[in-house]
Design a protein around this motif. Structure first.
Motif, PDB file in Angstrom:
ATOM      1  N   UNK A  77      13.782   3.741 -16.844  1.00 39.87           N
ATOM      2  CA  UNK A  77      15.488   4.300 -17.468  1.00 39.87           C
ATOM      3  C   UNK A  77      15.209   6.002 -17.372  1.00 39.87           C
ATOM      4  N   UNK A  78      14.283   6.267 -17.225  1.00 40.23           N
ATOM      5  CA  UNK A  78      13.423   7.699 -17.536  1.00 40.23           C
ATOM      6  C   UNK A  78      13.307   8.785 -15.630  1.00 40.23           C
ATOM      7  N   UNK A  79      13.771   7.473 -14.680  1.00 39.07           N
ATOM      8  CA  UNK A  79      14.330   7.988 -13.174  1.00 39.07           C
ATOM      9  C   UNK A  79      12.557   7.978 -12.271  1.00 39.07           C
ATOM     10  N   UNK A  80      11.904   7.533 -13.561  1.00 35.73           N
ATOM     11  CA  UNK A  80      10.264   7.102 -12.494  1.00 35.73           C
ATOM     12  C   UNK A  80      10.581   5.539 -11.905  1.00 35.73           C
ATOM     13  N   UNK A  81       9.649   5.881 -10.465  1.00 39.14           N
ATOM     14  CA  UNK A  81       9.084   5.146 -10.055  1.00 39.14           C
ATOM     15  C   UNK A  81       8.062   3.923 -10.128  1.00 39.14           C
ATOM     16  N   UNK A  82       8.184   2.696  -9.760  1.00 37.66           N
ATOM     17  CA  UNK A  82       7.401   1.821 -11.118  1.00 37.66           C
ATOM     18  C   UNK A  82       6.453   1.206  -9.382  1.00 37.66           C
ATOM     19  N   UNK A  83       5.191   0.599  -9.396  1.00 36.47           N
ATOM     20  CA  UNK A  83       5.053   0.249  -8.881  1.00 36.47           C
ATOM     21  C   UNK A  83       3.890  -1.215  -9.942  1.00 36.47           C
ATOM     22  N   UNK A  84       4.839  -2.495  -9.460  1.00 33.18           N
ATOM     23  CA  UNK A  84       4.174  -2.860 -10.453  1.00 33.18           C
ATOM     24  C   UNK A  84       3.680  -4.275  -9.834  1.00 33.18           C
ATOM     25  N   UNK A  85       2.144  -4.129  -9.693  1.00 37.72           N
ATOM     26  CA  UNK A  85       1.317  -5.368  -9.264  1.00 37.72           C
ATOM     27  C   UNK A  85       0.444  -6.379 -10.226  1.00 37.72           C
ATOM     28  N   UNK A  86       0.971  -7.202  -9.538  1.00 39.85           N
ATOM     29  CA  UNK A  86       0.727  -8.294 -10.030  1.00 39.85           C
ATOM     30  C   UNK A  86      -0.261  -9.241  -8.886  1.00 39.85           C
TER      31      UNK A  86
ATOM     32  N   UNK B 299       0.589  -1.573   0.567  1.00 36.37           N
ATOM     33  CA  UNK B 299      -0.219  -0.176   0.088  1.00 36.37           C
ATOM     34  C   UNK B 299       0.681   1.444  -0.703  1.00 36.37           C
ATOM     35  N   UNK B 300       1.916   1.219   0.988  1.00 36.66           N
ATOM     36  CA  UNK B 300       3.409   2.598   0.987  1.00 36.66           C
ATOM     37  C   UNK B 300       3.582   2.298  -0.515  1.00 36.66           C
ATOM     38  N   UNK B 301       4.203   1.540  -1.249  1.00 37.85           N
ATOM     39  CA  UNK B 301       4.347   2.429  -2.421  1.00 37.85           C
ATOM     40  C   UNK B 301       2.905   2.313  -3.489  1.00 37.85           C
ATOM     41  N   UNK B 302       2.240   1.991  -3.924  1.00 40.97           N
ATOM     42  CA  UNK B 302       1.516   2.361  -3.920  1.00 40.97           C
ATOM     43  C   UNK B 302       0.959   3.503  -4.141  1.00 40.97           C
ATOM     44  N   UNK B 303       0.948   3.981  -3.392  1.00 38.16           N
ATOM     45  CA  UNK B 303       0.732   5.355  -2.633  1.00 38.16           C
ATOM     46  C   UNK B 303       1.544   6.763  -2.839  1.00 38.16           C
ATOM     47  N   UNK B 304       3.142   5.847  -3.302  1.00 39.03           N
ATOM     48  CA  UNK B 304       4.356   6.987  -3.387  1.00 39.03           C
ATOM     49  C   UNK B 304       4.159   6.900  -5.424  1.00 39.03           C
ATOM     50  N   UNK B 305       4.353   5.605  -5.729  1.00 41.37           N
ATOM     51  CA  UNK B 305       5.430   5.437  -7.059  1.00 41.37           C
ATOM     52  C   UNK B 305       4.701   6.941  -7.790  1.00 41.37           C
ATOM     53  N   UNK B 306       5.466   6.762  -9.034  1.00 42.20           N
ATOM     54  CA  UNK B 306       5.556   7.765  -9.943  1.00 42.20           C
ATOM     55  C   UNK B 306       4.247   6.920 -10.777  1.00 42.20           C
ATOM     56  N   UNK B 307       4.026   5.543 -10.980  1.00 46.91           N
ATOM     57  CA  UNK B 307       3.276   4.480 -12.402  1.00 46.91           C
ATOM     58  C   UNK B 307       3.427   3.707 -11.574  1.00 46.91           C
ATOM     59  N   UNK B 308       1.643   3.514 -12.029  1.00 48.75           N
ATOM     60  CA  UNK B 308       1.398   1.882 -10.683  1.00 48.75           C
ATOM     61  C   UNK B 308       1.138   1.434 -12.672  1.00 48.75           C
ATOM     62  N   UNK B 309       1.758   0.294 -12.803  1.00 50.44           N
ATOM     63  CA  UNK B 309       1.322  -0.942 -13.561  1.00 50.44           C
ATOM     64  C   UNK B 309       0.438  -1.631 -12.730  1.00 50.44           C
TER      65      UNK B 309
END
Ligand code: SAH
Length: 501
Positions: A77-86, A22-32
């Protein structure tokens, strides 16, 4: 800080997400996210986060795996933080390992957040502990759908068949006849209990228990499809005894919640805890006033009032927002008496350090008036009612008749939420809706502005539930009688009435 977070989103029940996820979904730039990751979690994302759906439903891949890998590498690589949800756990049949390898090859860093895997959770929610000392000493997770391009099968069916392990098959429904046959021909007792759990941990969960020799036919007869977990082993015989989730009173019932989104979550949570599939169709929008000068002036002279009467949670919220904004706090209320029209409003007050002097036993304006008069409100009593700009006038009118000096103080406005009814209509058409709930007259009025009464009449099986007689009367004006109406005019009572139906 890692570049990419490979996150297990759990099996579907929104409560089964880890705190770290949850913490990471709340803070990342991108959610996949993909098909099995509950889309509800997206509401945790930052409003400006980019949300990317990469699909995967059976064979229909919205994005093939190599494209998903490219996407992760490219964005990270563009410096965006990514939350990759599975769905479930990223490393249990989730191809998380492959994604991690790609990230390493691209020189990127990652963190893995394990999730609750469906093989354990769906089983538990169906009353099946995957291990139990009376039945088995091990459990085995198996894919029921091997990569069809693989030349040589990785399965050793004889070992599965001869083991005493609980066998948990993922992605196996399509191959169920083959799986059962291989296990029996390899030596497993055809009478071994075998279970299927579809959409485990969700409100739509369905499960069944049969034996190895009957399970394929039985599953086909009952129309079990993906996503389902197949469990084979003695532990499945416990399902009957240990079943709990599917026994919830509103299990699988589709219930529409029409109140404003700000107010809906408590009701929706109660419904979910009772097993319902709550569907929010907010008909009301709560808006701030264009100007709060009048409210601030009233707060500035609060000592001029004898009683404050709050008629809604929103009234409390918006009133305190202004208090806070003026650098004040609850102490300014000093010796004022305070009334709350119902238990939710009372709770909102208690949360702000105010124990109401009066909460009426029946939650309608008329009984508030009677109770206030009993408590000495009368000739010349100064009463302030912070509330919505447009609301029923019974309360101020009756208090005035009793001689009180009443000031109605608008602290917010309600309006029609104009989001279209397309999703609701689709659910009605699919037969996914059992109840529509109305918790105020304005929910009724607004609902029928969004969906014509004639349209609702096309779904005669859908039952209508009203919180109280005033709401029921408004419903009657549109040609409907409520099927359900609780004795007490409260949200918990309404939920209980649905459960009793
Ligand atoms: N990584 C996931 C599994 C992905 S493979 C996990 O750890 O759970 C996809 C398969 O998982 C589906 O075909 C189904 O067999 C199973 N599955 C996932 N979610 C499920 C659920 N809620 N109920 C039943 N089976 C589920």
């Amino acid at each position: 800080m890692a570049d990419v977070y490979l996150i297990g989103a759990g099996p579907g029940d929104p409560g089964l997400l880890t705190v770290r996820a949850k913490e990471l979904i709340e803070t990342c730039d991108i959610v996949v996210y993909d098909y099995l990751a509950n889309a509800e979690f997206l509401s945790y994302a930052r409003p400006d986060a980019e949300i990317i759906y990469v699909g995967k439903k059976g064979g229909d891949h919205t994005l093939p795996q190599d494209k998903i890998n490219d996407l992760l590498v490219d964005r990270a690589s563009q410096g965006k933080s990514i939350a990759r949800l599975k769905g479930g756990d990223p490393y249990v049949f989730g191809r998380g390992g492959e994604e991690a390898e790609e990230l390493i090859a691209a020189g990127l860093t990652f963190e893995v957040v394990p999730g609750i895997t469906a093989g354990v959770a769906a089983a538990a929610y169906a009353g099946i502990p995957v291990t139990h000392r009376d039945h088995t000493t091990s459990v085995c997770f198996i894919t029921g759908h091997e990569d069809p391009t693989k030349e040589k099968s990785g399965h050793n069916w004889d070992v599965y068949a001869k083991s005493t392990s609980t066998l948990v098959f993922y992605m196996g429904v399509g191959n169920l006849p083959m799986i059962a046959e291989k296990l029996i021909s390899g030596g497993r007792d055809p009478k071994t209990p075998a279970a299927l759990v579809r959409w485990g941990t969700r409100c739509t969960q369905e499960s069944m228990v049969a034996t190895l020799e009957t399970v394929a036919d039985e599953a086909a007869r009952r129309g079990f499809k993906a996503p389902s977990i197949i469990i084979v082993g003695g532990v499945c015989s416990l399902a009957d005894k240990l079943s709990w989730f599917e026994k919830r009173p509103l299990m699988g019932k589709g219930v529409v919640v029409t109140r404003a989104r700000e107010q809906a979550s408590g009701f929706a949570d109660t419904l979910r805890e009772m097993g319902a599939c709550a569907f929010q169709f907010p008909t009301i929008e709560i808006n701030p006033l264009p100007d709060y000068a009048e409210v601030q002036a009233a707060i500035g002279q609060i000592e001029n009032y004898d009683w404050l009467v709050f008629t809604s949670v929103n009234g409390v919220l918006k009133f305190w927002e202004q208090l806070d904004g003026m650098g004040l706090d609850t102490r300014v209320l000093g010796g004022r008496k305070v009334a709350a029209i119902g238990p939710a409003t009372a709770e909102a007050l208690v949360a702000r350090g105010v124990r109401p002097d009066f909460v009426p036993p029946k939650y309608v304006a008329e009984s508030v008036v009677a109770g206030l008069i009993e408590r000495g409100v009368g000739q010349g009593t100064k009463v302030l009612i912070p509330r919505a700009r447009v609301a029923r006038e019974v309360l101020p009118e009756e208090l005035s008749k009793a001689g009180a000096d009443v000031t109605v103080l608008p602290v917010y406005e309600t309006g029609l939420n104009e989001d279209g009814p397309e999703e609701l209509v689709a659910k009605l058409d699919a037969g996914d809706i059992d109840y529509v709930t109305f918790t105020s007259s304005s929910t009724v009025e607004n609902f029928f502005q969004l969906l014509a009464p004639e349209k609702l009449k096309q779904y005669p099986d859908v039952k209508l539930a009203c919180i109280g007689p005033v709401t029921a009367k408004t419903l009657a004006e549109y040609g409907f009688t409520p099927d359900i109406q609780p004795e007490d005019y409260t949200i918990p009572a309404l939920a209980a009435a649905l459960a009793n139906d």
